[in-house]
Structure formats: structure tokens, C-alpha cells
Design an enzyme around this catalytic site. Structure first.
Site, PDB file in Angstrom:
ATOM      1  N   CYS A  64       0.873  -1.168   0.000  1.00 39.65           N
ATOM      2  CA  CYS A  64       0.000   0.000   0.000  1.00 39.65           C
ATOM      3  C   CYS A  64       0.910   1.217   0.000  1.00 39.65           C
ATOM      4  O   CYS A  64       2.037   1.156  -0.492  1.00 39.65           O
ATOM      5  CB  CYS A  64      -0.951  -0.019   1.193  1.00 39.65           C
ATOM      6  SG  CYS A  64      -0.128   0.023   2.787  1.00 39.65           S
ATOM      7  N   HIS A 110      -3.920   7.506  -4.585  1.00 35.62           N
ATOM      8  CA  HIS A 110      -4.541   7.694  -3.272  1.00 35.62           C
ATOM      9  C   HIS A 110      -3.632   8.412  -2.289  1.00 35.62           C
ATOM     10  O   HIS A 110      -4.046   8.665  -1.145  1.00 35.62           O
ATOM     11  CB  HIS A 110      -4.943   6.340  -2.683  1.00 35.62           C
ATOM     12  CG  HIS A 110      -3.784   5.505  -2.239  1.00 35.62           C
ATOM     13  ND1 HIS A 110      -2.823   5.048  -3.102  1.00 35.62           N
ATOM     14  CD2 HIS A 110      -3.424   5.075  -1.011  1.00 35.62           C
ATOM     15  CE1 HIS A 110      -1.933   4.360  -2.433  1.00 35.62           C
ATOM     16  NE2 HIS A 110      -2.266   4.357  -1.160  1.00 35.62           N
ATOM     17  N   HIS A 143      -2.381  11.162   2.664  1.00 36.58           N
ATOM     18  CA  HIS A 143      -2.929   9.828   2.367  1.00 36.58           C
ATOM     19  C   HIS A 143      -4.448   9.930   2.366  1.00 36.58           C
ATOM     20  O   HIS A 143      -5.067  10.244   3.380  1.00 36.58           O
ATOM     21  CB  HIS A 143      -2.458   8.835   3.423  1.00 36.58           C
ATOM     22  CG  HIS A 143      -2.720   7.396   3.068  1.00 36.58           C
ATOM     23  ND1 HIS A 143      -3.978   6.859   3.055  1.00 36.58           N
ATOM     24  CD2 HIS A 143      -1.871   6.402   2.714  1.00 36.58           C
ATOM     25  CE1 HIS A 143      -3.903   5.581   2.709  1.00 36.58           C
ATOM     26  NE2 HIS A 143      -2.634   5.280   2.501  1.00 36.58           N
TER      27      HIS A 143
END
Length: 662
Positions: free
Chosen positions: A426, A567, A582
């Protein structure tokens, strides 16, 4: 079962997070003169929350335990709770059994408001939601398909469970009360045992299940509820809470000082940042995980010592009948609020005990670290012959950059090609699936200068790298695709050195002003539902739960990174602070679909300039959270942060925090 209980513990944090509101109302209400109408009004408001804990637990578990977070699961939790509460009320039990109300077993008076019933209701509602929320009924009944079906099924299932409880509850309730009375009968020894096992269970996450027995009314102890409601015996109520204050406010911060003192000279600066952040969180809020997890695994004997000292603190406070209470955790905030509660007994003596515990923690930690050569943070060997850095041989060349070198160390630490199933990442973490996480060498992994390791289960492990994780992941995939062989070296050789990096360009003593990143509700970073952010493993900052999709620059600077999945992006201020924005939690899985980026790499931005337009509905429909986080990732360069506001509605131009560099 262990994983299930861990999820249950995390889910219980949602209703528990409501309790500080009750503490605030009760605490202020008792600080004010008791003949004031406002005082009584505030106390009644606090009692309103405490009297509905079982319902809050049902809602929290129904949402937290379901795979898709949805309001329908919460509705099912409410329905699942109110059915047995009403059906098994004394008057209805008398009706069902054909007896007089006065002859009904007294145990049925404890159905309403019992946290055990709330937990059962929440777990059943979550299970039913996961199983049936996509079920399609025949056309004639299609209105009741999907999510609408779940509350209906919850009603039917809880009716059946109510039938069982009609006969079983008196015996079950008597058993729970007997267990509670047994522990209460142990007095101070029981409090000490509770504190000891509470700390020991934290690595597994099962301590939350233990807490429910002593801190709420499952077994009739209900220490938190009774303390804030001023029920019970002065000097006894709060005995399962008070002993934590000397540990969390004084003991653990002193232990952090000992860890810093024993760090290697080359690592003292980095260790200081980690320990100071953890010590402050422990002292002020009672959040101990950042400190405890820093040595829990790498120096487990020290953690056992910590558990023993916690038990001793709980034992001594209970023995002396010194009591105070908390709702969230035993930090300064809860201590101040509980100080003037009428049922608190000599709470000022907990400060004296805290000073003593600080000396004990410091000298015991210092002795144990030196005596047993424990590898606490900052003591990892630097010796080039250290086996943790020489556990594999991989081909190196002058072309290897720092990302490839880090990837090779991680690759070796997780067992190489044959132990890897999936490599993913991520914004900040490597998310890896392994054949067996038990084969992972944590010392080897940590030698790559990662921020933390989280072993989720036998096959899943997360490694916190930071905002440059994408480059490390790419390098790791190259090693995997080329099937690099892991083998023990014939002889120690010097580990490859990363390419020289430019000297830090952080300007000393300068201040940057940070503003809101969106319109919405400002959120303490420790309240974010992702532990990597909440435990500040990447750095400190804040979050905003947005009310619209316009996301703006929180600070003046230059765009340094735009992640491929859109993102998250990075900003560097003119003073050298490195900032991560974020957007949402776990939104990397959405592959950039909800995000329309409005800036480009290298672009200069001023606070308030739009960074992105975000489709919030698309995020929530995917079962993700929309929290927009602003994190300073080079915290060792930060001297202090001064927050102007917290936990309130904010607009785009609202100043949030000033950050000054060292």
C-alpha cells in the site's frame, strides 16, 4: 479462533472510544459545585452513556466484525440486542412460564444492560450480515432482499437464542457472578493478577476480552461503570483501574529513558525520537502500544518484566485502597477527570506511587538491558560481521541503490523465493503472503531500516517501510522474478553500502504552518482506524474526515511524489519537512478510481491549492474509510508541534498545527 478474538478486541475499541465522553461529563460535573443545576445535568448526561454500554457493544461488534462496514449491520446489531432484552424481561418471563413476577429468577433482572448480551448480539448480527447481505429473494419478496433481510434474520435468530437463554441464563449468570466474586475475594492479589495477564495478552490482542470481565458488567464487577456512576465501596471500586496510572504515566516513560540511554551512540538520535513520541503518548493519553511494541518482540524478557511490574503496581494500589478511574486509558487526561470523583480514594497517592514506579522501571530496565544484552531499539548491532546482515549471499553491484539493498535484506529475512506467495504494497507497507511467517527473521528484516513488522497470522505479514515502499516493492519483485537463491555465506563479508545520499536539507529552527486538508471533522491521528497511522509508525500528524471531495494542500511546498494508485502524494516544504497526504484507509485496493489528481510531480503548491477531487461515495461503497491523513514522515527533524485545534469541524483555511524543525 485467535484471529477471531483479535478482531473482536479491535472491534470493541469503537464503543469503548465513546466512554471518554462519559468521563468528561461526569468529571466536570463533579468538579463543579454540587448544588449547581449544571453539575447535575452533566452527570446525568454521563450516566446516559454508561447505562447503554451493552447496546453500544452490540453496535460496535456488529459493525467491526462484519467484513463490509455498513449501517445495515449496525441496525441488525440493535435488533439483535433489543429482542432478548425485551423477551426476557422479568414480566415477560413470568408470562411465558405462567408464574408471578415476584417468583422470576433474579438473574433475569440482569439481562437488560448486560454487556455479555450485547457482545452475543453484535457477533451474531455481524455473522448474519456477512452471510446474507447479498442474498436475493424471489421477485414477490425482493423488497426484503440483501441488507434488508439481515435485521429480519437477526430477529428470528435472537428469538431462538432467547428461548435457550430462558432456561440457561440463570445458570450462566450464576457462573459469571461466582467468577467475579472469586476474583473480588482475592482483593489486591486479584488486581495484581489481572494487571499481569492484561499486559501479557497485549501481543495477541486478547487483552480486550479479559478487560470486559473486570472493567464492565459481564461478571458483575463493572469497575469502569461503577466508578463513574459512584457506586460501590470507596477504596474498592476502581481497584482494577488505579494501578495502571503509575505505570502508564511514570513507569513506561522511565523505561523508555532507559532504552534511550542504552542505545548505541550512532542510533541515539533515532531512538530518542521513537522513545519520546511513545513516552508522551503513554503519559498524556495512556496509549502504551507504541512503546510496548518497540521492545515487545525484540526484547521479550523485558516485556515480561514490564508485565510483572504492572501486576505489582496494580497489587500495591489495590492493597493501599488508592483508587482513580479511566474510561479510555490511564493517562493524564483521565486522571485529571477522575480526581474529583467522590468515589476516588486518595488519588494523589497514585502520583507518589508513580514516582516510585519511575525509579523502579528505569533501574530495572537499565539493569536487564545491560545484564542480558537485550536488543532494545537502538542496540541492533552495526558490526559488519553481524550474522543478521550476513544471513544470505546475493549478487550485488555498484548499480544497487538503497531500495535494492533494502529489498535484498527483506528478501533474505522473509525466507527467499520459496517462502514467498504474494508481494503487494500500500502507501507505506509491504503486504506479503508467505508460506510460513514463522520462517521470517525479524532481525534480518529490521536491518533494512524499516519502521516496524506486523505478523498477522501464519501466512500474512506487513512490513512498514514508509512512503518509498513502492520502490522497495518493485526491487523485491525483481528478486522474486529472478528466483534469487538464499544460502548461508561461506564466510562473513562486508554488507554492501548504499549509495551516498545528499546531506539533509532541513532548515534548523524554522516553522511551517499546516492547515486543514479538507472540509470536515478534524481527527486525532491516534483515533484513525489503521494502526500503522494511529501508532505513528510513519510519523505524527492529523486527519480529517471529509464532508466533500475537495482535497487541498495542507502546507506550502513542492509535490515530490504522486503514487501510481493516486490515493496518496508527497509534499516537501521549503524548510525540509516531508509530508504524506494519504486519502482514505486501505484505498490502494481501489486502483485510483475514486481519485482525480489536480497537480503534477515537481509542482509548487500553496496551502489551499487543490490536490485532488475525490469520490467519497465510491470509497464508502467499497467498504473503506474516507479519513484524509496528513503525516510528517521525517519526525527526527521536528523539534515540536503546537496544535491549535483538535476534534472539531474545520474548513479548508483552518490552521491546525505549527511545526518547528530542530
Amino acid at each position: 479462533m485467535k484471529t477471531y478474538l483479535q478482531r473482536m478486541g479491535r472491534s470493541l475499541q469503537l464503543p469503548v472510544a465513546v466512554l471518554p465522553a462519559a468521563a468528561l461529563l461526569e468529571g466536570i460535573g463533579h468538579w463543579l459545585p454540587q448544588n449547581w443545576g449544571l453539575s447535575q445535568f452533566l452527570q446525568i448526561g454521563g450516566t446516559a452513556i454508561l447505562s447503554q454500554l451493552a447496546l453500544l457493544f452490540a453496535i460496535g461488534l456488529s459493525i467491526g466484525m462484519s467484513k463490509v462496514k455498513d449501517g445495515a449491520s449496525a441496525m441488525a446489531g440493535v435488533v439483535a440486542y433489543i429482542v432478548p432484552v425485551y423477551v426476557l424481561s422479568p414480566k415477560n418471563v413470568a408470562l411465558l412460564k405462567g408464574i408471578n413476577v415476584k417468583d422470576v429468577n433474579p438473574a433475569f433482572n440482569a439481562i437488560a444492560g448486560n454487556v455479555f448480551i450485547g457482545i452475543v448480539a453484535g457477533l451474531i448480527a455481524a455473522a448474519l450480515f456477512d452471510r446474507f447481505h447479498e442474498t436475493k429473494l424471489p421477485m414477490a419478496l425482493s423488497f426484503f432482499s440483501g441488507k434488508r433481510l439481515v435485521p429480519i434474520l437477526s430477529t428470528l435468530v435472537m428469538l431462538l437464542i432467547s428461548v435457550v437463554l430462558l432456561f440457561v441464563w440463570p445458570f450462566l449468570y450464576d457462573a459469571l457472578i461466582s467468577f467475579g466474586k472469586f476474583f473480588v475475594g482475592l482483593g489486591a492479589v486479584g488486581a495484581g493478577l489481572f494487571g499481569f495477564f492484561n499486559r501479557l495478552l497485549i501481543p495477541t490482542g486478547l487483552h480486550q476480552a479479559l478487560n470486559q470481565v473486570f472493567e464492565f458488567n459481564i461478571a458483575g464487577i463493572n469497575d469502569i461503570g461503577n466508578f463513574w456512576a459512584n457506586k460501590g465501596t470507596k477504596g474498592v471500586t476502581g481497584m482494577y483501574l488505579a494501578g495502571y496510572f503509575p505505570v502508564m504515566m511514570f513507569g513506561l516513560p522511565a523505561g523508555a529513558l532507559a532504552i534511550y540511554k542504552n542505545a548505541l551512540p550512532e542510533r541515539k538520535r533515532a531512538t530518542a525520537g521513537l522513545m519520546m513520541a511513545g513516552a508522551f503518548a503513554s503519559f498524556f493519553t495512556g496509549v502504551t502500544e507504541p512503546l510496548e511494541f518497540s521492545f515487545m518482540f525484540v526484547a521479550w524478557p523485558l516485556y515480561v518484566i514490564h508485565a510483572v511490574l504492572t501486576g505489582l503496581s496494580m497489587f500495591f494500589a489495590a492493597l493501599m485502597h488508592w483508587t482513580a478511574g479511566f474510561t479510555f486509558s490511564a493517562g493524564l487526561v483521565d486522571y485529571i477527570l477522575s480526581f474529583h470523583m467522590p468515589i476516588a480514594n486518595k488519588p494523589y497517592m497514585l502520583l507518589v506511587q508513580g514516582i516510585v514506579m519511575a525509579f523502579i522501571y528505569y533501574f530495572v530496565f537499565d539493569f536487564a538491558i545491560k545484564k542480558f544484552n537485550l536488543m532494545t531499539p537502538g542496540r541492533e548491532p552495526i558490526d559488519v560481521n553481524n550474522t543478521s546482515d550476513q544471513s544470505v549471499e546475493v549478487a550485488t553491484s555498484d548499480d544497487d541503490d538503497k531500495y535494492m539493498i533494502a529489498a535484498k535484506k527483506i528478501y533474505a529475512g522473509i525466507g527467499g523465493h520459496d517462502n514467498i506467495k504474494v508481494i503487494d504494497n500500500c502507501t507505506t507497507r509491504l503486504r506479503l503472503q508467505l508460506e510460513d511467517t514463522g520462517k521470517a527473521n525479524k532481525s534480518q528484516i529490521m536491518s533494512a531500516n524499516v519502521s516496524g513488522i506486523n505478523v498477522l497470522d501464519k501466512t500474512n505479514i506487513q512490513i512498514v517501510v514508509g512512503t518509498e515502499v513502492q520502490f522497495v516493492a518493485d526491487a523485491l519483485k525483481k528478486l522474486y522474478d529472478n528466483n534469487v537463491v538464499v544460502s548461508a555465506p561461506a564466510a562473513a563479508q562486508k554488507a554492501p553500502e548504499p549509495k551516498s545520499e545528499p546531506v539533509s536539507d532541513v532548515k534548523s529552527g524554522e516553522t511551517d504552518t499546516f492547515y486543514s486538508v479538507a472540509n470536515g471533522e478534524l481527527e486525532d491521528i491516534e483515533k484513525v482506524s489503521d494502526p500503522t497511522f494511529a501508532q505513528k509508525m510513519l510519523g505524527d500528524g492529523y486527519a480529517v474526515v471529509p464532508t466533500d471531495g475537495k482535497i487541498v494542500a495542507p502546507v506550502d511546498g513542492t509535490i515530490t511524489t504522486i503514487f501510481p494508485t493516486k490515493h496518496a502524494l508527497g509534499i516537501k516544504t521549503d524548510n525540509g519537512l516531508e509530508v504524506l497526504v494519504h486519502m482514505g484507509i486501505d484505498t490502494v485496493q481501489l486502483k485510483g478510481e475514486p481519485f482525480e489528481i489536480k497537480v503534477s510531480d515537481g509542482q509548487k503548491v500553496q496551502h489551499g491549492d487543490q490536490l485532488a477531487q475525490v469520490d467519497l461515495k465510491q470509497i464508502t461503497d467499497a467498504g473503506k474509510k474516507t479519513d484524509m491523513m496528513v503525516i510528517i514522515t521525517n519526525m527526527p527533524s521536528v523539534a515540536y508541534m503546537k496544535y491549535g485545534v483538535l476534534n472539531q469541524e474545520v474548513k479548508l483555511d483552518k490552521e491546525v498545527v505549527k511545526v518547528t524543525t530542530k
